[in-house]
Design a protein around this motif. Structure first.
Motif, mmCIF file in Angstrom:
data_model
loop_
_atom_site.group_PDB
_atom_site.id
_atom_site.type_symbol
_atom_site.label_atom_id
_atom_site.label_comp_id
_atom_site.label_asym_id
_atom_site.label_seq_id
_atom_site.Cartn_x
_atom_site.Cartn_y
_atom_site.Cartn_z
ATOM 1 N N TYR A 160 0.830 -1.210 0.000
ATOM 2 C CA TYR A 160 0.000 0.000 0.000
ATOM 3 C C TYR A 160 0.859 1.254 0.000
ATOM 4 O O TYR A 160 0.561 2.234 -0.684
ATOM 5 C CB TYR A 160 -0.914 -0.035 1.231
ATOM 6 N N TYR A 161 1.991 1.227 0.731
ATOM 7 C CA TYR A 161 2.826 2.419 0.843
ATOM 8 C C TYR A 161 3.543 2.773 -0.466
ATOM 9 O O TYR A 161 4.059 3.881 -0.616
ATOM 10 C CB TYR A 161 3.850 2.278 1.975
ATOM 11 N N ALA B 87 9.235 -9.071 9.699
ATOM 12 C CA ALA B 87 8.497 -8.273 10.685
ATOM 13 C C ALA B 87 9.406 -7.829 11.817
ATOM 14 O O ALA B 87 10.444 -8.434 12.081
ATOM 15 C CB ALA B 87 7.329 -9.083 11.251
ATOM 16 N N GLY B 88 8.979 -6.771 12.482
ATOM 17 C CA GLY B 88 9.682 -6.290 13.662
ATOM 18 C C GLY B 88 9.114 -6.937 14.903
ATOM 19 O O GLY B 88 7.895 -7.086 15.043
ATOM 20 N N VAL C 16 0.600 -2.263 9.698
ATOM 21 C CA VAL C 16 0.650 -0.799 9.616
ATOM 22 C C VAL C 16 0.941 -0.401 8.170
ATOM 23 O O VAL C 16 1.486 -1.193 7.398
ATOM 24 C CB VAL C 16 1.720 -0.212 10.562
ATOM 25 N N GLY C 17 0.594 0.830 7.831
ATOM 26 C CA GLY C 17 0.692 1.259 6.439
ATOM 27 C C GLY C 17 2.110 1.438 5.934
ATOM 28 O O GLY C 17 2.406 1.158 4.774
ATOM 29 N N GLY C 18 3.043 1.921 6.799
ATOM 30 C CA GLY C 18 4.396 2.214 6.343
ATOM 31 C C GLY C 18 4.395 3.425 5.414
ATOM 32 O O GLY C 18 3.372 4.081 5.232
ATOM 33 N N MET D 263 4.308 -4.339 7.397
ATOM 34 C CA MET D 263 3.633 -3.460 6.447
ATOM 35 C C MET D 263 2.952 -4.221 5.312
ATOM 36 O O MET D 263 2.795 -3.688 4.215
ATOM 37 C CB MET D 263 4.649 -2.467 5.851
ATOM 38 N N SER D 264 2.565 -5.468 5.563
ATOM 39 C CA SER D 264 1.974 -6.268 4.483
ATOM 40 C C SER D 264 1.080 -7.353 5.065
ATOM 41 O O SER D 264 0.736 -7.344 6.242
ATOM 42 C CB SER D 264 3.097 -6.923 3.659
ATOM 43 N N THR D 265 0.671 -8.267 4.204
ATOM 44 C CA THR D 265 0.093 -9.571 4.561
ATOM 45 C C THR D 265 -1.375 -9.539 4.991
ATOM 46 O O THR D 265 -2.176 -10.337 4.491
ATOM 47 C CB THR D 265 0.937 -10.279 5.657
#
Length: 310
Positions: free
Chosen positions: A93-94, A123-124, A199-201, A223-225
């Motif tokens: 999306y970002y 991922a973090g 989250v969008g990032g 930022m995905s998935t």
């Protein structure tokens, strides 16, 4: 964006692919989405059966612009048995794609006849028990812009699909059974189940945002998935998702400027304090490379175990 429905666009993409796919790969059983640094999953495909398509050649397919994402669709046999399709790199999306475009490949998979979707990502880690390199099988997510917003695509699914069963329990059971059998499971790397926050990032989370997500129950953040998972469940596909923890989010508050111990320190010394634990895309890719072999072996062996008994 075109005025055509997602169903029509997906049908056109599938028609293009099937016009040149070998007969044995026309209807893959499983689709695998390869996240940042995890493109090596495509190496699990038997080389003699491999057929590739650049995203730019596929009608309506979104293009990935992120480093580490090759941007190609790979068809072939997994373990010389299972017809599969792999997305080596995904759209985010970002990057400027609409949420509909981000979810579009899942609808193409549905039209191809796929039954099971396996999604992977970097991922973090928010949970202090998760170390860099741990494999994470996640159970829930938070999303902002929704991939099912707008008129419902009745050809794919119902208007209000439930997500309480988003991650297939039988598939998760197989993952744990396979992990126990793998020799690498006796090492330091661990397999967890937990909560993934979407989250969008493209910015990495601030310390305050990381603490908020952790307090809300999230174990990892990325930022995905999640848009892909929501769309897959809307289409009635079985879903399995893995995160590779590539960095640990900084949860400690930002140091105060009036802290006594900072007085008299140089600008360089102060910057070093702020940079401690700071995430970077190269770090994500490097951690992905270090643990990619375990990830791809686990995914491939799990699928072989599942479909060999199907």
């Amino acid at each position: 964006m075109t005025d055509q429905s997602a169903f029509v666009r997906a049908t056109e993409a599938v028609s293009y692919l099937r016009s040149s796919l070998p007969e044995g790969l026309q209807k893959p059983q499983v689709a695998i989405v390869c996240g940042s640094g995890l493109g090596g999953l495509a190496d699990t495909i038997h080389p003699e059966s491999r057929t590739e398509y650049d995203y730019t050649a596929i009608p309506h397919f979104p293009r990935s612009t992120v480093a580490g994402h090759a941007g190609k669709l790979v068809f072939g046999l997994l373990g010389q048995k299972i017809p599969a399709v792999l997305m080596v790199g995904r759209a985010h999306y970002y990057e400027g794609h609409s949420i509909d475009q981000v979810a579009f490949p899942i609808r193409v998979f549905k039209q191809l006849g796929v039954d099971t979707v396996v999604l992977t990502n970097a991922a973090g880690g928010l949970n202090s028990d998760y170390e860099v390199g741990d494999l994470h099988l996640f159970l829930a997510g938070l999303a902002g812009t929704h991939p099912l917003r707008g008129p419902n695509e009745d050809d794919f699914g119902v208007r209000f699909p439930p997500l309480s069963d988003a991650y297939d329990l039988e598939l998760r059971r197989h993952v744990h059974q396979t992990w126990k059998k793998m020799s690498s499971a006796s090492g330091n790397r661990k397999l967890h189940e937990g909560v993934y926050a979407y989250v969008g990032g493209p910015t990495y989370e601030t310390r305050a945002e990381s603490r908020m997500l952790r307090m809300m129950g999230a174990d990892v953040v990325g930022m995905s998935t999640v848009p892909e998972i929501v769309t897959a469940r809307h289409c009635g596909l079985r879903v399995l998702a893995f995160s590779l923890v590539t960095n640990k989010a900084v949860l400690a508050p930002v140091p105060r400027g009036d802290e006594e111990s900072f007085q008299g320190k140089s600008a360089g010394e102060l910057n070093a304090v702020l940079e401690e634990g700071m995430a970077g895309h190269e770090e994500v890719l490097e951690a992905g490379r270090a643990a990619a072999l375990d990830m791809q072996n686990l995914v491939a062996q799990t699928l072989l175990d599942i479909f060999s008994h199907a």
